[in-house]
Design a protein around this motif. Structure first.
Motif, mmCIF file in Angstrom:
data_model
loop_
_atom_site.group_PDB
_atom_site.id
_atom_site.type_symbol
_atom_site.label_atom_id
_atom_site.label_comp_id
_atom_site.label_asym_id
_atom_site.label_seq_id
_atom_site.Cartn_x
_atom_site.Cartn_y
_atom_site.Cartn_z
ATOM 1 N N TYR A 174 -1.428 3.227 -8.756
ATOM 2 C CA TYR A 174 -1.257 4.447 -7.981
ATOM 3 C C TYR A 174 -1.258 5.633 -8.932
ATOM 4 C CZ TYR A 174 0.615 7.827 -4.670
ATOM 5 O OH TYR A 174 0.779 8.927 -3.872
ATOM 6 N N ILE A 175 -2.208 6.509 -8.769
ATOM 7 C CA ILE A 175 -2.382 7.690 -9.613
ATOM 8 C C ILE A 175 -2.392 7.287 -11.096
ATOM 9 C CG2 ILE A 175 -1.719 10.090 -9.986
ATOM 10 C CD1 ILE A 175 0.011 9.911 -7.520
ATOM 11 N N GLY A 176 -3.094 6.218 -11.401
ATOM 12 C CA GLY A 176 -3.251 5.788 -12.781
ATOM 13 C C GLY A 176 -2.110 4.979 -13.349
ATOM 14 N N VAL A 177 -1.054 4.757 -12.578
ATOM 15 C CA VAL A 177 0.099 4.005 -13.069
ATOM 16 C C VAL A 177 0.135 2.648 -12.369
ATOM 17 C CG1 VAL A 177 2.608 3.952 -13.242
ATOM 18 C CG2 VAL A 177 1.404 6.109 -13.527
ATOM 19 N N HIS A 178 0.285 1.605 -13.159
ATOM 20 C CA HIS A 178 0.383 0.257 -12.614
ATOM 21 C C HIS A 178 1.821 -0.012 -12.190
ATOM 22 C CE1 HIS A 178 -3.653 -0.987 -13.873
ATOM 23 N NE2 HIS A 178 -3.444 -0.135 -14.859
ATOM 24 N N ILE A 179 2.000 -0.319 -10.914
ATOM 25 C CA ILE A 179 3.328 -0.628 -10.383
ATOM 26 C C ILE A 179 3.342 -2.113 -10.044
ATOM 27 C CG2 ILE A 179 4.997 -0.135 -8.557
ATOM 28 C CD1 ILE A 179 3.623 2.625 -8.281
ATOM 29 N N ASN A 210 -6.910 3.652 6.600
ATOM 30 C CA ASN A 210 -7.885 2.738 6.023
ATOM 31 C C ASN A 210 -7.157 1.453 5.628
ATOM 32 O OD1 ASN A 210 -9.841 1.368 4.620
ATOM 33 N ND2 ASN A 210 -10.601 3.194 3.565
ATOM 34 N N ILE A 211 -7.199 0.475 6.513
ATOM 35 C CA ILE A 211 -6.453 -0.772 6.302
ATOM 36 C C ILE A 211 -6.966 -1.524 5.076
ATOM 37 C CG2 ILE A 211 -5.652 -2.919 7.384
ATOM 38 C CD1 ILE A 211 -4.755 -0.331 8.789
ATOM 39 N N SER A 212 -8.255 -1.421 4.782
ATOM 40 C CA SER A 212 -8.804 -2.141 3.627
ATOM 41 C C SER A 212 -8.246 -1.611 2.313
ATOM 42 C CB SER A 212 -10.326 -2.085 3.626
ATOM 43 O OG SER A 212 -10.760 -0.756 3.425
ATOM 44 N N LYS A 213 -7.805 -0.357 2.293
ATOM 45 C CA LYS A 213 -7.207 0.219 1.083
ATOM 46 C C LYS A 213 -5.685 0.189 1.127
ATOM 47 C CE LYS A 213 -10.862 3.416 -0.233
ATOM 48 N NZ LYS A 213 -11.158 4.833 -0.514
ATOM 49 N N THR A 214 -5.125 -0.250 2.222
ATOM 50 C CA THR A 214 -3.677 -0.290 2.385
ATOM 51 C C THR A 214 -3.140 -1.579 1.763
ATOM 52 O OG1 THR A 214 -3.848 0.979 4.423
ATOM 53 C CG2 THR A 214 -1.802 -0.231 4.062
ATOM 54 N N LYS A 215 -2.106 -1.440 0.955
ATOM 55 C CA LYS A 215 -1.487 -2.585 0.286
ATOM 56 C C LYS A 215 0.014 -2.550 0.536
ATOM 57 C CE LYS A 215 -5.420 -3.372 -1.797
ATOM 58 N NZ LYS A 215 -6.388 -3.758 -0.821
ATOM 59 N N LYS A 246 3.123 11.873 -1.094
ATOM 60 C CA LYS A 246 1.710 12.190 -0.923
ATOM 61 C C LYS A 246 1.150 12.766 -2.211
ATOM 62 C CE LYS A 246 2.712 14.647 2.745
ATOM 63 N NZ LYS A 246 2.616 15.567 3.854
ATOM 64 N N PHE A 247 -0.040 12.339 -2.543
ATOM 65 C CA PHE A 247 -0.788 12.921 -3.636
ATOM 66 C C PHE A 247 -2.230 13.024 -3.187
ATOM 67 C CE2 PHE A 247 -3.465 12.704 -7.391
ATOM 68 C CZ PHE A 247 -2.934 13.740 -8.132
ATOM 69 N N ALA A 248 -2.719 14.244 -3.138
ATOM 70 C CA ALA A 248 -4.057 14.497 -2.596
ATOM 71 C C ALA A 248 -4.119 13.871 -1.210
ATOM 72 C CB ALA A 248 -5.127 13.979 -3.536
#
Length: 187
Positions: A96-101, A59-64, A21-23
């Protein structure tokens, strides 16, 4: 204040999956072994049920969904993930938190982003040079605005970067050296 309350509120969720979890963002990590997705899908169902019981909406639209698969077998097909009957988008990379995974866990996407950002800032360095600012001011500008971008989280990714990625970084440094007419240490 909200992120702290969210963390406190969701602290009691326990599952066989790893929860990061972050924020107010939640990242779920699970392992699919021996081609058995049961534990993974059950972990998602547990999260879904826990959220319903605690009056939280996903929020399914933001879930990946991102699948990292290093198996040597032919490309495997995985069941589509559904939450509350809605399909979740499967992606090959996300931020995620500015890092491309990415699905291959390479750092090239992250490095390309950093190089692009640093190159944009080289323009400002050249403009400052054209105003005949002292080299010490230019050096400080480079350190604060360009080198800081290039070295952002460097301890995490540099050891796994490709030679091509490292050369891209060095080209930015060399370009700054030519602009200021001073040598900088290699990254």
């Amino acid at each position: 204040m909200f992120p702290l309350l969210y963390s406190l509120f969701t602290h009691d969720f326990s599952n066989s999956t790893a929860i990061i979890k972050f924020a107010e963002d939640t990242f779920v990590v699970n392992l699919i072994s021996n081609n058995d997705e049961t534990a993974y899908l059950q972990g998602i169902k547990n999260l879904e049920r826990w959220c319903q019981e605690n009056n939280l909406l996903l929020n399914i639209s933001k879930t990946k969904e991102l699948i990292v698969d290093f198996s040597t077998e032919q490309e495997r097909s995985y069941q589509p993930l559904n939450i509350n009957g809605t399909p979740v988008e499967r992606v090959d990379r996300f931020r995620y938190i500015g890092v491309h995974i990415t699905q291959d866990l390479s750092w090239s996407c992250r490095i390309n982003t950093l190089v692009k950002k640093a190159r944009q800032r080289l323009y400002h360095l050249r403009r400052l040079r054209d105003f005949k600012l002292p080299s010490q001011v230019l050096r400080t500008f480079y350190t604060c605005t360009i080198e800081s971008v290039l070295t952002s989280s460097i301890t995490s990714w540099f050891g796994n970067s490709t030679m091509q990625d490292r050369r891209a970084f060095q080209r930015v440094v060399r370009s700054a050296e030519r602009t200021i007419r001073k040598e900088f240490p290699n990254l």
